[in-house]
Design an enzyme around this catalytic site. Structure first.
Site, PDB file in Angstrom:
ATOM      1  N   SER A 178      11.961 -28.021 -15.494  1.00  0.00           N
ATOM      2  CA  SER A 178      12.602 -26.930 -14.759  1.00  0.00           C
ATOM      3  C   SER A 178      13.222 -25.963 -15.765  1.00  0.00           C
ATOM      4  CB  SER A 178      13.678 -27.522 -13.843  1.00  0.00           C
ATOM      5  OG  SER A 178      14.626 -26.555 -13.516  1.00  0.00           O
ATOM      6  N   TRP A 188       9.217 -21.606  -3.682  1.00  0.00           N
ATOM      7  CA  TRP A 188      10.387 -21.578  -4.559  1.00  0.00           C
ATOM      8  C   TRP A 188      11.391 -20.494  -4.225  1.00  0.00           C
ATOM      9  CZ3 TRP A 188       9.731 -16.702  -6.214  1.00  0.00           C
ATOM     10  CH2 TRP A 188       8.436 -16.232  -6.423  1.00  0.00           C
ATOM     11  N   LYS A 220       7.550 -32.046  -0.015  1.00  0.00           N
ATOM     12  CA  LYS A 220       6.984 -31.702  -1.335  1.00  0.00           C
ATOM     13  C   LYS A 220       7.513 -30.315  -1.692  1.00  0.00           C
ATOM     14  CE  LYS A 220       4.169 -29.798  -3.638  1.00  0.00           C
ATOM     15  NZ  LYS A 220       4.587 -28.843  -4.706  1.00  0.00           N
ATOM     16  N   PRO A 221       8.610 -30.265  -2.485  1.00  0.00           N
ATOM     17  CA  PRO A 221       9.139 -28.956  -2.860  1.00  0.00           C
ATOM     18  C   PRO A 221       8.272 -28.305  -3.921  1.00  0.00           C
ATOM     19  CG  PRO A 221      10.371 -30.675  -3.979  1.00  0.00           C
ATOM     20  CD  PRO A 221       9.353 -31.377  -3.113  1.00  0.00           C
ATOM     21  N   SER A 222       8.499 -27.020  -4.132  1.00  0.00           N
ATOM     22  CA  SER A 222       7.768 -26.302  -5.180  1.00  0.00           C
ATOM     23  C   SER A 222       8.083 -26.914  -6.547  1.00  0.00           C
ATOM     24  CB  SER A 222       8.193 -24.838  -5.174  1.00  0.00           C
ATOM     25  OG  SER A 222       7.805 -24.222  -6.388  1.00  0.00           O
ATOM     26  N   GLU A 223       7.092 -26.856  -7.432  1.00  0.00           N
ATOM     27  CA  GLU A 223       7.292 -27.351  -8.802  1.00  0.00           C
ATOM     28  C   GLU A 223       8.350 -26.527  -9.536  1.00  0.00           C
ATOM     29  OE1 GLU A 223       4.682 -26.199  -7.097  1.00  0.00           O
ATOM     30  OE2 GLU A 223       2.929 -26.164  -8.410  1.00  0.00           O
ATOM     31  N   LEU A 281      -9.030 -32.696  11.518  1.00  0.00           N
ATOM     32  CA  LEU A 281      -8.569 -32.301  12.866  1.00  0.00           C
ATOM     33  C   LEU A 281      -7.066 -32.545  13.003  1.00  0.00           C
ATOM     34  CD1 LEU A 281     -11.453 -33.433  15.225  1.00  0.00           C
ATOM     35  CD2 LEU A 281     -10.870 -31.136  14.462  1.00  0.00           C
ATOM     36  N   GLU A 295       3.354 -20.818   7.374  1.00  0.00           N
ATOM     37  CA  GLU A 295       4.164 -19.604   7.207  1.00  0.00           C
ATOM     38  C   GLU A 295       3.732 -18.996   5.884  1.00  0.00           C
ATOM     39  OE1 GLU A 295       6.180 -18.499   9.402  1.00  0.00           O
ATOM     40  OE2 GLU A 295       6.770 -20.212  10.618  1.00  0.00           O
ATOM     41  N   GLY A 354       2.146 -15.267   3.551  1.00  0.00           N
ATOM     42  CA  GLY A 354       2.636 -14.062   2.878  1.00  0.00           C
ATOM     43  C   GLY A 354       2.795 -12.864   3.807  1.00  0.00           C
ATOM     44  N   CYS A 375       9.393 -13.401   1.817  1.00  0.00           N
ATOM     45  CA  CYS A 375       8.149 -13.219   2.576  1.00  0.00           C
ATOM     46  C   CYS A 375       8.247 -12.003   3.485  1.00  0.00           C
ATOM     47  CB  CYS A 375       7.846 -14.469   3.383  1.00  0.00           C
ATOM     48  SG  CYS A 375       9.210 -14.977   4.432  1.00  0.00           S
ATOM     49  N   GLY A 434       0.049 -16.256   8.993  1.00  0.00           N
ATOM     50  CA  GLY A 434       0.324 -17.627   9.387  1.00  0.00           C
ATOM     51  C   GLY A 434      -0.139 -18.038  10.759  1.00  0.00           C
TER      52      GLY A 434
END
Ligand code: NAD
Length: 485
Positions: free
Chosen positions: A25, A152, A176-179, A245, A251, A253, A285, A459
């Site tokens: 980070s 992020w 799963k958060p952003s890297e 399926l 959500e 851009g 966004c 989206g």
């Protein structure tokens, strides 16, 4: 950061586990490393999904009544507020948002947990009208294991917006958060355990988009994916979901038009245009990135917007009074800069900005000045592609029809803003704009109670509101035969 410093562990089945791979980070305000965070890959994804699948049917969670789930959500909201500085700081050092916005976003995330606690314990199932000798009802059941994948720019609010309703709905969640911003999610995992959420019900797996996110989406044990991020990633997720399926909420851009008619309150409009694009350093966004101004007031409005942009204070995010921090990563700053350079080379006029600030104490950060561009056509790449940075494209329009044609000429349809004193026109234009949210004489006003999502390539599905909990449930019809004796 010392190289010997161990990577922060990730959360699976109530246990904190380290992995051989780590994400680094980086603080975008100064380029220094913050910390290392364990990165999940397909193996950890598999272990987490199986743990979540066990936990979600365990009576410890499955038999909790809605008001008991609500009590846990309230305690998570309380704990977020009790740890407000920790959450705000983790976000600030990872994505460079200014301190006041980070604090506001922790409050907003806590309010989201409280809101879904209320929804959870008050929303009813339906008895449906009987058409014979039976009693029929529609009840709502969780999918089981839900994957929540977040970007992020506003990690805490996005994560709350997915985790709170998915838990309220009775699911287990793999987050799963952003890297780029793994830490607020790990902190959420910590306080959720302390708040009494059973182990395995919230697992937090930082990792890259492909190794962690891709493995999660493709895993047969995941029953639904809720994703916020770029349209290209969303499309790939939708392709995998189609093969399984599996329902998805996406959500994505935006390239939102912010429109000023000649009868508008221009001071209010200019202030909103500035906030609408430059707040969060344009990494929103719903950023109002295309400003359309009616031709008779074009020069006046553009001059006022340029003057206001020049007064914005670009500064280190923890400095009091800072209005714009750095762009969240150096790579993204370079991408924004190259898009502006391409526009310049194609003949666009850069009215202000168009490069990094000159202040020596900002030289090590990924800063970029608020930038206003005109002399372009709505079909130019800079006016069509999402920049996701502090860059405003300005365009003139003549009539209402001309405006609608230009504003809707976009693959995106996330949001739009309209400034006019004529309420009939406001209503007409709001109805004709292809956007999931339209603001009239305001901008970026967001409420957890109002459904939010995109038209077109912005989206699929709507988060927030009561339906934001139903997003994480599937309806089941149950019939009781009641033949006459
Ligand atoms: P991104 O699509 O690169 O990444 C978002 C998340 O998805 C990250 O956690 C990433 O690791 C993961 N990911 C990437 N590829 C994946 C794949 N193939 N499978 C599974 N997971 C994958 O987006 P970003 O750069 O982090 O965020 C910026 C984008 O997010 C912008 O386009 C912005 O408009 C959008 N966004 C939309 C909203 C909204 O509500 N509509 C809100 C915020 C941001």
């Amino acid at each position: 950061m010392s190289a010997a410093q161990p990577a922060r562990p990730l959360l699976i089945d109530g246990e904190w586990l380290s992995t051989p791979d780590a994400l680094i980070s980086v603080n975008p305000a100064n380029g220094e490393d913050n910390h290392r965070v364990s990165a999940a890959g397909p193996r950890q994804v598999d272990v987490a999904v199986k743990a979540a699948a066990r936990a979600v049917v365990d009576p410890v969670w499955a038999r909790l009544l809605p008001h008991q789930r609500a009590a846990i959500l309230h305690r998570i909201g309380d704990a977020m507020l009790a740890n407000i500085e920790t959450f705000a700081r983790l976000q600030m050092v990872e994505n460079g948002k200014v301190w006041s916005e980070c604090v506001a976003q922790v409050r907003s995330a806590a309010a989201t947990f409280r809101y879904y606690a209320s929804v959870c314990e008050t929303v009813s199932s339906e008895l449906t009208p009987s058409r014979g000798e039976y009693l029929s009802m529609s009840i709502h059941e969780p999918f089981g294991v839900v994957a929540a994948i977040t970007p992020w720019n506003s990690p805490m609010t996005m994560e709350a917006q997915k985790v709170a309703p998915a838990l309220a709905a009775g699911n287990a969640v793999i987050l799963k958060p952003s890297e780029v911003t793994p830490s607020p999610a790990l902190e959420l995992g910590r306080i959720a355990l302390e708040a009494g959420l059973p182990r395995g019900i919230l697992n937090v797996l930082p990792g890259t988009g492909i190794a962690a996110g891709g493995a999660l989406v493709a895993h047969p044990g995941v029953g639904m994916v809720s994703f916020t991020g770029g349209t290209a990633s969303g499309r790939r997720i939708a392709e995998i979901a189609a093969a399984k399926l599996m329902p998805v909420a996406l959500e994505l851009g935006g390239k939102s038009p912010h429109i000023v008619f000649e009868d508008a309150d221009l001071d209010a409009a200019v202030a909103a245009i500035i906030g609408g694009i430059f707040e969060g350093t344009g990494q929103s966004c719903v950023a109002g990135s295309r400003m359309f101004v009616q031709r008779p007031i074009y020069d006046r409005v553009v001059q006022a917007v340029v003057a206001a942009a020049r007064t914005l204070r670009v500064d280190l995010p923890d400095r009091p009074g800072a209005q714009m921090g750095p762009i969240a990563t150096f790579a993204h700053r370079d991408r924004v800069a190259s898009m502006v350079e391409r526009a310049r080379s194609e003949g666009a006029r850069i009215l202000t900005g168009g490069g990094p600030p000159q202040a020596p104490d900002l030289a090590k950060g990924s800063f970029y000045l608020p930038t206003v561009i005109d002399g372009i056509d709505n079909r130019a790449a800079i006016a069509r592609e999402e920049i996701f940075g502090p860059v405003l494209c300005v365009l003139p329009f003549d009539s209402e029809d001309d405006l609608i044609a230009q504003a809707n000429d976009s693959v995106y349809g996330l949001a739009a803003g309209v400034w006019t004193a004529d309420y009939r026109r406001a209503w007409r234009v709001a109805r004709r704009l292809e956007a999931g949210t339209v603001w009239v004489n305001t901008y970026k006003q967001l409420s957890i109670a109002t459904p939010f999502g995109g038209f077109k390539e912005s989206g699929i599905g709507r988060e927030k509101g009561v339906s934001g909990m139903r997003l994480y449930q599937q309806a089941k019809g149950i019939y009781f035969g009641l033949p006459a004796q």
